[in-house]
Scaffold this active site. Structure first.
Site, short mmCIF file in Angstrom:
data_model
loop_
_atom_site.label_atom_id
_atom_site.label_comp_id
_atom_site.label_asym_id
_atom_site.label_seq_id
_atom_site.Cartn_x
_atom_site.Cartn_y
_atom_site.Cartn_z
N SER A 74 0.82 -1.21 0.00
CA SER A 74 0.00 0.00 0.00
C SER A 74 0.85 1.26 0.00
O SER A 74 1.82 1.39 0.76
CB SER A 74 -0.94 0.02 1.21
OG SER A 74 -1.65 1.24 1.26
N LYS A 89 -13.53 -4.48 1.10
CA LYS A 89 -14.41 -3.33 0.86
C LYS A 89 -15.89 -3.66 0.99
O LYS A 89 -16.69 -2.78 1.34
CB LYS A 89 -14.12 -2.73 -0.52
CG LYS A 89 -12.76 -2.06 -0.63
CD LYS A 89 -12.58 -1.38 -1.97
CE LYS A 89 -11.22 -0.70 -2.07
NZ LYS A 89 -11.07 0.07 -3.32
N ASP A 140 -13.75 6.21 -3.46
CA ASP A 140 -13.27 5.76 -4.77
C ASP A 140 -13.98 6.48 -5.90
O ASP A 140 -13.39 6.71 -6.97
CB ASP A 140 -13.48 4.25 -4.93
CG ASP A 140 -12.42 3.42 -4.22
OD1 ASP A 140 -11.32 3.96 -3.97
OD2 ASP A 140 -12.69 2.25 -3.92
N GLY A 169 -13.22 -6.23 -14.64
CA GLY A 169 -13.18 -6.56 -13.22
C GLY A 169 -14.53 -6.37 -12.57
O GLY A 169 -15.33 -5.53 -13.01
N GLY A 199 -14.72 -4.83 -5.60
CA GLY A 199 -15.21 -3.66 -4.89
C GLY A 199 -14.93 -2.36 -5.62
O GLY A 199 -15.79 -1.47 -5.68
#
Length: 290
Positions: free
Chosen positions: A16, A68, A105, A130, A133
């Site tokens: 991350s 998520k 997001d 995809g 989340g």
């Protein structure tokens, strides 16, 4: 002496970049606080959140893969648009330290597209790769901006269900949305695209494919209309094969740092009560890219 702190949770979490982003902003603003990474397994979510809610120094957390959606069950409330999306990427203690969930997001993803979205188009289409989340947030965001969507997943039935849930065509303002197998885009096509003048086309990798340690994303750029914008949300590596091949085929590209920094800026204000110092974005990008 204790210090306020926020963190990012996920499994895995070592990759991350969120600690570097938030730490950079905290330093620029002179805020005496920390931002950490915490490895949390799926079966540890409830205990993690209970412990953090009881910690007066904890200001909240970002949530990354694969939590998520699962994390919603452990929150007092999920706010819009997180509730509609069914995915949370930001948690913070609200009144009486009850845990509230938000999804940053959506604004983060849309931020680098704002100049294009402010224009008028005859037609807008997005191919989204995809069904996790992050894809839920992207489907919701683009449907609301009038895109016709082609959602590709390894399970087309899951993709169809997601579209029916998040982007009913009549409500989204776009055309009829389509669900396809991700493998559909792996092989070349000789499809002759119509005139794309005045149209806006996106190809978005909303999956972890192509991320370091993950399988590659097989996408043949003959499936993208001329002038399409390639957008990859993967940040490690930053220059993915998806983007390299898109650029070689003559397409404009947007890398994952755009969404990552954009969504982090919204979360930062939830955690620390001040706007992120975005005037330093160029310096931050250099740090994250090194």
């Amino acid at each position: 002496m204790s210090r306020p702190y926020a963190e990012v949770i996920g499994d895995p979490i070592a990759q991350s970049k969120s600690p570097a982003i938030h730490g950079f902003w905290l330093g620029k603003l002179g805020i005496e606080a920390d931002y950490r990474a915490c490895h949390v397994l799926g079966d540890g979510l409830a205990d993690y959140l209970a412990a953090r809610r009881a910690d007066p120094d904890w200001c909240g957390c970002n949530v990354t893969m694969p939590h998520k959606q699962a994390v919603i069950l452990h929150l007092y409330s999920a706010e819009e648009p997180a509730r509609s999306i069914g995915a949370v990427n930001t948690i913070y203690p609200a009144y009486d330290r009850l845990l509230a969930g938000q999804n940053t997001d959506v604004p983060g993803f849309l931020e680098p597209l704002r100049a294009e979205l402010e224009k008028k188009h005859y037609f807008r289409m997005a191919r989204i790769l995809g069904t996790g989340g992050a894809a839920r947030a992207i489907v919701t965001a683009l449907a609301a901006d009038g895109f016709t969507l082609v959602l590709a997943g390894r399970n087309p039935d899951k993709a169809r269900a997601m579209l029916d849930e998040l982007a009913p065509a009549k409500e989204s303002g776009g055309g009829e949305h389509h669900a396809v197998d991700l493998a559909h885009f792996a092989q070349p096509t000789d499809f002759a695209f119509d005139d794309r003048e005045g149209c806006l086309d996106l190809v978005v990798n909303a999956s972890p494919l192509g991320m370091r340690g993950q399988p590659p994303l097989a996408f043949d750029w003959s499936h993208a209309p001329p002038g399409a914008i390639a957008y990859d949300i993967v940040t490690d590596p930053l220059e993915t094969e998806f983007l390299t091949n898109a650029r070689a085929a003559g397409h404009r590209t947007i890398d994952g740092l755009n969404m990552l920094i954009g969504q982090a800026a919204v979360a930062f204000e939830y955690f620390f009560g001040q706007p992120a110092p975005r005037e330093h974005d160029a310096e931050l990008r250099r740090i994250l890219s090194s």
